[in-house]
Scaffold this motif. Sequence first.
Motif, PDB file in Angstrom:
ATOM      1  N   VAL A 195     -70.453 -34.480  -4.243  1.00 43.32           N
ATOM      2  CA  VAL A 195     -70.844 -33.602  -5.344  1.00 43.32           C
ATOM      3  C   VAL A 195     -70.393 -34.287  -6.637  1.00 43.32           C
ATOM      4  O   VAL A 195     -69.198 -34.407  -6.899  1.00 43.32           O
ATOM      5  N   ASP A 196     -71.355 -34.769  -7.397  1.00 41.97           N
ATOM      6  CA  ASP A 196     -71.081 -35.479  -8.646  1.00 41.97           C
ATOM      7  C   ASP A 196     -70.983 -34.455  -9.772  1.00 41.97           C
ATOM      8  O   ASP A 196     -71.993 -33.908 -10.218  1.00 41.97           O
ATOM      9  N   LEU A 197     -69.769 -34.190 -10.233  1.00 39.82           N
ATOM     10  CA  LEU A 197     -69.525 -33.128 -11.207  1.00 39.82           C
ATOM     11  C   LEU A 197     -69.436 -33.618 -12.650  1.00 39.82           C
ATOM     12  O   LEU A 197     -69.043 -32.866 -13.533  1.00 39.82           O
ATOM     13  N   ARG A 198     -69.810 -34.840 -12.914  1.00 45.16           N
ATOM     14  CA  ARG A 198     -69.618 -35.379 -14.271  1.00 45.16           C
ATOM     15  C   ARG A 198     -70.411 -34.642 -15.344  1.00 45.16           C
ATOM     16  O   ARG A 198     -70.060 -34.694 -16.516  1.00 45.16           O
ATOM     17  N   ARG A 199     -71.477 -33.939 -14.975  1.00 45.57           N
ATOM     18  CA  ARG A 199     -72.302 -33.240 -15.958  1.00 45.57           C
ATOM     19  C   ARG A 199     -72.038 -31.731 -15.991  1.00 45.57           C
ATOM     20  O   ARG A 199     -72.767 -30.984 -16.625  1.00 45.57           O
ATOM     21  N   VAL A 200     -70.986 -31.296 -15.301  1.00 43.24           N
ATOM     22  CA  VAL A 200     -70.625 -29.875 -15.292  1.00 43.24           C
ATOM     23  C   VAL A 200     -69.687 -29.606 -16.466  1.00 43.24           C
ATOM     24  O   VAL A 200     -68.645 -30.250 -16.602  1.00 43.24           O
ATOM     25  N   THR A 201     -70.056 -28.647 -17.293  1.00 42.54           N
ATOM     26  CA  THR A 201     -69.278 -28.333 -18.489  1.00 42.54           C
ATOM     27  C   THR A 201     -68.378 -27.117 -18.313  1.00 42.54           C
ATOM     28  O   THR A 201     -67.465 -26.903 -19.107  1.00 42.54           O
ATOM     29  N   PHE A 202     -68.632 -26.318 -17.281  1.00 42.78           N
ATOM     30  CA  PHE A 202     -67.849 -25.104 -17.030  1.00 42.78           C
ATOM     31  C   PHE A 202     -67.996 -24.733 -15.568  1.00 42.78           C
ATOM     32  O   PHE A 202     -69.068 -24.898 -14.982  1.00 42.78           O
ATOM     33  N   MET A 203     -66.909 -24.227 -14.984  1.00 41.52           N
ATOM     34  CA  MET A 203     -66.973 -23.726 -13.617  1.00 41.52           C
ATOM     35  C   MET A 203     -66.001 -22.564 -13.494  1.00 41.52           C
ATOM     36  O   MET A 203     -64.859 -22.656 -13.942  1.00 41.52           O
TER      37      MET A 203
ATOM     38  N   ARG B  63     -67.178 -29.943   7.330  1.00 43.16           N
ATOM     39  CA  ARG B  63     -66.138 -30.325   8.292  1.00 43.16           C
ATOM     40  C   ARG B  63     -66.433 -29.750   9.675  1.00 43.16           C
ATOM     41  O   ARG B  63     -66.232 -30.418  10.679  1.00 43.16           O
ATOM     42  N   ALA B  64     -66.903 -28.515   9.728  1.00 48.98           N
ATOM     43  CA  ALA B  64     -67.194 -27.877  11.013  1.00 48.98           C
ATOM     44  C   ALA B  64     -68.289 -28.613  11.777  1.00 48.98           C
ATOM     45  O   ALA B  64     -68.293 -28.614  13.006  1.00 48.98           O
ATOM     46  N   SER B  65     -69.206 -29.238  11.049  1.00 50.25           N
ATOM     47  CA  SER B  65     -70.299 -29.959  11.712  1.00 50.25           C
ATOM     48  C   SER B  65     -69.976 -31.438  11.900  1.00 50.25           C
ATOM     49  O   SER B  65     -70.831 -32.211  12.340  1.00 50.25           O
ATOM     50  N   GLY B  66     -68.747 -31.848  11.547  1.00 49.71           N
ATOM     51  CA  GLY B  66     -68.351 -33.244  11.716  1.00 49.71           C
ATOM     52  C   GLY B  66     -68.684 -34.125  10.523  1.00 49.71           C
ATOM     53  O   GLY B  66     -68.511 -35.340  10.584  1.00 49.71           O
ATOM     54  N   GLY B  67     -69.155 -33.523   9.458  1.00 47.47           N
ATOM     55  CA  GLY B  67     -69.494 -34.278   8.261  1.00 47.47           C
ATOM     56  C   GLY B  67     -68.349 -34.289   7.265  1.00 47.47           C
ATOM     57  O   GLY B  67     -67.214 -33.955   7.603  1.00 47.47           O
ATOM     58  N   SER B  68     -68.666 -34.673   6.039  1.00 48.40           N
ATOM     59  CA  SER B  68     -67.636 -34.699   5.005  1.00 48.40           C
ATOM     60  C   SER B  68     -68.237 -34.323   3.659  1.00 48.40           C
ATOM     61  O   SER B  68     -69.446 -34.476   3.435  1.00 48.40           O
ATOM     62  N   LEU B  69     -67.392 -33.837   2.783  1.00 45.11           N
ATOM     63  CA  LEU B  69     -67.789 -33.503   1.424  1.00 45.11           C
ATOM     64  C   LEU B  69     -66.701 -34.022   0.488  1.00 45.11           C
ATOM     65  O   LEU B  69     -65.519 -33.794   0.726  1.00 45.11           O
ATOM     66  N   HIS B  70     -67.120 -34.751  -0.533  1.00 45.57           N
ATOM     67  CA  HIS B  70     -66.207 -35.294  -1.533  1.00 45.57           C
ATOM     68  C   HIS B  70     -66.695 -34.878  -2.910  1.00 45.57           C
ATOM     69  O   HIS B  70     -67.889 -34.656  -3.118  1.00 45.57           O
ATOM     70  N   ILE B  71     -65.767 -34.819  -3.849  1.00 45.85           N
ATOM     71  CA  ILE B  71     -66.088 -34.532  -5.247  1.00 45.85           C
ATOM     72  C   ILE B  71     -65.946 -35.822  -6.034  1.00 45.85           C
ATOM     73  O   ILE B  71     -64.975 -36.569  -5.846  1.00 45.85           O
ATOM     74  N   ALA B  72     -66.914 -36.059  -6.928  1.00 46.19           N
ATOM     75  CA  ALA B  72     -66.882 -37.267  -7.750  1.00 46.19           C
ATOM     76  C   ALA B  72     -66.936 -36.921  -9.231  1.00 46.19           C
ATOM     77  O   ALA B  72     -67.634 -35.987  -9.637  1.00 46.19           O
ATOM     78  N   ALA B  73     -66.196 -37.674 -10.014  1.00 49.01           N
ATOM     79  CA  ALA B  73     -66.281 -37.706 -11.473  1.00 49.01           C
ATOM     80  C   ALA B  73     -66.201 -36.356 -12.171  1.00 49.01           C
ATOM     81  O   ALA B  73     -66.956 -36.113 -13.115  1.00 49.01           O
ATOM     82  N   PRO B  74     -65.273 -35.484 -11.779  1.00 47.62           N
ATOM     83  CA  PRO B  74     -65.184 -34.218 -12.511  1.00 47.62           C
ATOM     84  C   PRO B  74     -64.694 -34.474 -13.939  1.00 47.62           C
ATOM     85  O   PRO B  74     -63.845 -35.338 -14.170  1.00 47.62           O
ATOM     86  N   SER B  75     -65.227 -33.711 -14.876  1.00 44.99           N
ATOM     87  CA  SER B  75     -64.784 -33.815 -16.265  1.00 44.99           C
ATOM     88  C   SER B  75     -63.327 -33.358 -16.358  1.00 44.99           C
ATOM     89  O   SER B  75     -62.793 -32.750 -15.426  1.00 44.99           O
ATOM     90  N   SER B  76     -62.690 -33.619 -17.486  1.00 49.50           N
ATOM     91  CA  SER B  76     -61.293 -33.221 -17.654  1.00 49.50           C
ATOM     92  C   SER B  76     -61.127 -31.710 -17.532  1.00 49.50           C
ATOM     93  O   SER B  76     -60.139 -31.221 -16.975  1.00 49.50           O
ATOM     94  N   VAL B  77     -62.106 -30.948 -18.017  1.00 49.51           N
ATOM     95  CA  VAL B  77     -62.044 -29.490 -17.917  1.00 49.51           C
ATOM     96  C   VAL B  77     -62.122 -29.050 -16.459  1.00 49.51           C
ATOM     97  O   VAL B  77     -61.346 -28.205 -16.006  1.00 49.51           O
ATOM     98  N   VAL B  78     -63.030 -29.647 -15.715  1.00 44.60           N
ATOM     99  CA  VAL B  78     -63.229 -29.251 -14.318  1.00 44.60           C
ATOM    100  C   VAL B  78     -62.070 -29.713 -13.443  1.00 44.60           C
ATOM    101  O   VAL B  78     -61.574 -28.944 -12.615  1.00 44.60           O
ATOM    102  N   ILE B  79     -61.589 -30.938 -13.627  1.00 43.73           N
ATOM    103  CA  ILE B  79     -60.482 -31.404 -12.785  1.00 43.73           C
ATOM    104  C   ILE B  79     -59.217 -30.593 -13.066  1.00 43.73           C
ATOM    105  O   ILE B  79     -58.429 -30.329 -12.158  1.00 43.73           O
ATOM    106  N   ARG B  80     -59.049 -30.144 -14.286  1.00 47.81           N
ATOM    107  CA  ARG B  80     -57.895 -29.292 -14.593  1.00 47.81           C
ATOM    108  C   ARG B  80     -57.964 -27.997 -13.790  1.00 47.81           C
ATOM    109  O   ARG B  80     -56.985 -27.554 -13.199  1.00 47.81           O
TER     110      ARG B  80
END
Length: 125
Positions: free
Chosen positions: A61-69, A85-102
């Motif tokens: 999930v590339d969050l670099r263009r998310v301005t609010f969550m 995870r339940a299906s054996g897959g994976s999910l990662h977060i990429a490039a969250p803005s400073s607001v979102v990573i906070r």
Amino acid sequence: MAEEDGTRSEQPGYYDRLQVSTEAIDGVRVVTPAGEIDHHNVQPLSDALQSPQGRAIRTVVDLRRVTFMDSTGINTLLAAYQSHRASGGSLHIAAPSSVVIRLLSMVGIDQVIPCHDTLDSALGA
């Protein structure tokens, strides 16, 4: 239409401020939301993060263009992470803005879902 004091109005179109695109990069599904993620407009993101039943897929999930969550976005990411995870897959977060990573750090999501500074880093994980 926004009021003069900057508060949100319930006028049609205000909450249509989220666009979600999906693409495959090197066999990884990349979901890129752009705009604000809140309880009024989270459905396109939720739909895009659906894992095909019984299939293990890798999603970033590339969050670099998310301005609010808000908490709805957090819950959507957690549900998608658990489903992957339940299906054996994976999910990662990429490039969250400073607001979102906070926000993600404040509630501890960055300790549950792997977060990466860049899309390339997430794709290589």
